[in-house]
Scaffold this active site. Structure first.
Site, PDB file in Angstrom:
ATOM      1  N   GLY A  54      35.189  46.810  31.065  1.00 31.22           N
ATOM      2  CA  GLY A  54      35.947  47.602  30.089  1.00 31.22           C
ATOM      3  C   GLY A  54      35.542  49.060  29.931  1.00 31.22           C
ATOM      4  N   TRP A  57      36.203  51.694  31.847  1.00 23.76           N
ATOM      5  CA  TRP A  57      37.352  52.595  32.067  1.00 23.76           C
ATOM      6  C   TRP A  57      38.327  52.499  30.897  1.00 23.76           C
ATOM      7  CZ3 TRP A  57      39.797  53.672  37.498  1.00 23.76           C
ATOM      8  CH2 TRP A  57      38.826  54.186  38.362  1.00 23.76           C
ATOM      9  N   ASP A  94      42.439  42.103  34.705  1.00 23.29           N
ATOM     10  CA  ASP A  94      41.288  41.742  35.546  1.00 23.29           C
ATOM     11  C   ASP A  94      41.301  40.224  35.754  1.00 23.29           C
ATOM     12  OD1 ASP A  94      38.436  43.441  36.231  1.00 23.29           O
ATOM     13  OD2 ASP A  94      38.407  41.254  36.494  1.00 23.29           O
ATOM     14  N   ASP A 120      45.197  37.579  38.250  1.00 20.17           N
ATOM     15  CA  ASP A 120      45.096  38.223  39.558  1.00 20.17           C
ATOM     16  C   ASP A 120      46.234  39.237  39.691  1.00 20.17           C
ATOM     17  OD1 ASP A 120      45.140  38.939  42.211  1.00 20.17           O
ATOM     18  OD2 ASP A 120      44.872  36.891  42.957  1.00 20.17           O
ATOM     19  N   ASP A 126      40.237  50.302  39.760  1.00 20.65           N
ATOM     20  CA  ASP A 126      38.813  50.298  40.145  1.00 20.65           C
ATOM     21  C   ASP A 126      38.487  48.931  40.756  1.00 20.65           C
ATOM     22  OD1 ASP A 126      36.319  51.564  40.304  1.00 20.65           O
ATOM     23  OD2 ASP A 126      35.645  50.800  38.369  1.00 20.65           O
ATOM     24  N   LYS A 176      40.096  53.170  43.789  1.00 21.82           N
ATOM     25  CA  LYS A 176      38.806  53.143  44.485  1.00 21.82           C
ATOM     26  C   LYS A 176      38.988  52.642  45.907  1.00 21.82           C
ATOM     27  CE  LYS A 176      35.546  50.180  43.100  1.00 21.82           C
ATOM     28  NZ  LYS A 176      34.433  50.072  42.127  1.00 21.82           N
TER      29      LYS A 176
HETATM   30  C1  LIG Z   1      33.938  47.557  39.678  1.00 20.99           C
HETATM   31  S1  LIG Z   1      34.648  46.362  38.662  1.00 20.99           S
HETATM   32  C2  LIG Z   1      35.593  47.316  37.556  1.00 20.99           C
HETATM   33  C3  LIG Z   1      34.806  48.010  36.482  1.00 20.99           C
HETATM   34  C4  LIG Z   1      35.726  48.629  35.435  1.00 20.99           C
HETATM   35  N1  LIG Z   1      36.470  49.746  35.968  1.00 20.99           N
HETATM   36  C5  LIG Z   1      34.965  49.112  34.222  1.00 20.99           C
HETATM   37  O1  LIG Z   1      34.987  50.296  33.953  1.00 20.99           O
HETATM   38  O2  LIG Z   1      34.381  48.307  33.530  1.00 20.99           O
HETATM   39  C6  LIG Z   1      35.866  45.679  39.703  1.00 20.99           C
HETATM   40  C7  LIG Z   1      36.739  44.627  39.029  1.00 20.99           C
HETATM   41  O3  LIG Z   1      37.856  44.334  39.875  1.00 20.99           O
HETATM   42  C8  LIG Z   1      38.268  43.037  39.531  1.00 20.99           C
HETATM   43  N2  LIG Z   1      39.224  42.513  40.512  1.00 20.99           N
HETATM   44  C9  LIG Z   1      39.013  42.277  41.839  1.00 20.99           C
HETATM   45  N3  LIG Z   1      40.107  41.756  42.403  1.00 20.99           N
HETATM   46  C10 LIG Z   1      41.058  41.678  41.429  1.00 20.99           C
HETATM   47  C11 LIG Z   1      42.411  41.222  41.393  1.00 20.99           C
HETATM   48  N4  LIG Z   1      43.010  40.729  42.490  1.00 20.99           N
HETATM   49  N5  LIG Z   1      43.085  41.267  40.223  1.00 20.99           N
HETATM   50  C12 LIG Z   1      42.479  41.757  39.111  1.00 20.99           C
HETATM   51  N6  LIG Z   1      41.198  42.204  39.079  1.00 20.99           N
HETATM   52  C13 LIG Z   1      40.487  42.164  40.214  1.00 20.99           C
HETATM   53  C14 LIG Z   1      36.949  42.266  39.473  1.00 20.99           C
HETATM   54  O4  LIG Z   1      37.093  41.079  38.746  1.00 20.99           O
HETATM   55  C15 LIG Z   1      36.021  43.293  38.797  1.00 20.99           C
HETATM   56  O5  LIG Z   1      35.905  43.049  37.420  1.00 20.99           O
END
Ligand SMILES: C[S@@+](CC[C@H](N)C(=O)[O-])C[C@H]1O[C@@H](n2cnc3c(N)ncnc32)[C@H](O)[C@@H]1O
Length: 202
Positions: free
Chosen positions: A61, A63, A78, A94, A118, A158
């Site tokens: 959370g 961002w 997420d 998803d 991200d 990203k």
């Molecule tokens: C680097 S973290 C994000 C951190 C976030 N931007 C923050 O500020 O807290 C990457 C996130 O991408 C999510 N993620 C990966 N594949 C996903 C998908 N297909 N759908 C939704 N979320 C996904 C992961 O669960 C993870 O929580």
């Protein structure tokens, strides 16, 4: 030796001393990712009071904490659950699932003006598999943006360095007025992570 590189400090030691971690703590953000987004926004001015924003890969959370107070509306998604963030509509699921996408879009009455991703797949440690999983995620973000980002809207996502990334940039180029590649100062130098900022969808 778990969590320690030969001759180096453990992950926990490095994390505690990390400049971004300290800054995030001081400013009451959940993680250093928030500082990276602040750096990106200071340069590209993406977050505006009239923005309708979709955020992908939002947990835990950081961002959302940066985005929500600066924009008109924020819908975040997420795979993982996250603690509520004020003024953020959170959907757990998803992003590549069409029903999740429809749920996100249903919460807006206005066109989407900014998409921020991200997202990163779970890393397997097998380089070729990780690159392919990231490529598939990026493809779905770009397809979503093609369909649902409004004209003049912007897209931030990203990426990790990979042989395919130049091709991705090339494919996107005709669709946007300008595409920037940026590694915020708080992004770890040893990470191949960087961000693409595509401005003004045509
Ligand atoms: C680097 S973290 C994000 C951190 C976030 N931007 C923050 O500020 O807290 C990457 C996130 O991408 C999510 N993620 C990966 N594949 C996903 C998908 N297909 N759908 C939704 N979320 C996904 C992961 O669960 C993870 O929580």
């Amino acid at each position: 030796m778990v969590g320690r590189v030969k001759g180096g400090k453990s992950w926990h030691e490095r994390h505690k001393r990390d400049h971004g971690v300290k800054k995030a703590k001081q400013q009451n953000y959940r993680n250093r990712a928030a500082i990276k987004l602040l750096e990106i926004d200071a340069k590209f001015k993406l977050l505006k009071p009239n923005s309708f924003v979709i955020e992908l890969g939002a947990a835990p959370g950081g961002w959302s904490q940066v985005i929500a107070p600066k924009v008109k509306a924020l819908v975040a998604c997420d795979l993982l659950d996250m603690k509520p963030v004020e003024d953020t509509c959170f959907i757990q699921g998803d992003f590549t699932d069409e029903t999740v996408q429809a749920q996100m879009l249903d919460t807006f009455t206005n066109p989407v003006t900014l998409i921020c991703s991200d997202m990163a797949p779970n890393m397997t440690g097998i380089k070729i598999a990780d690159q392919e999983n990231m490529r598939l995620l990026l493809e779905s973000v770009i397809a979503f943006s093609d369909q649902h980002l409004c004209q003049n809207g912007s897209l931030l996502f990203k990426c990790f360095e990979s042989p395919d990334i130049q091709q991705t940039i090339k494919t996107m180029s005709p669709k946007f007025s300008k595409i920037h590649r940026y590694k915020p100062p708080t992004s770890r130098q040893e990470s191949t992570e960087f961000y693409l900022i595509a401005l003004k969808k045509k």
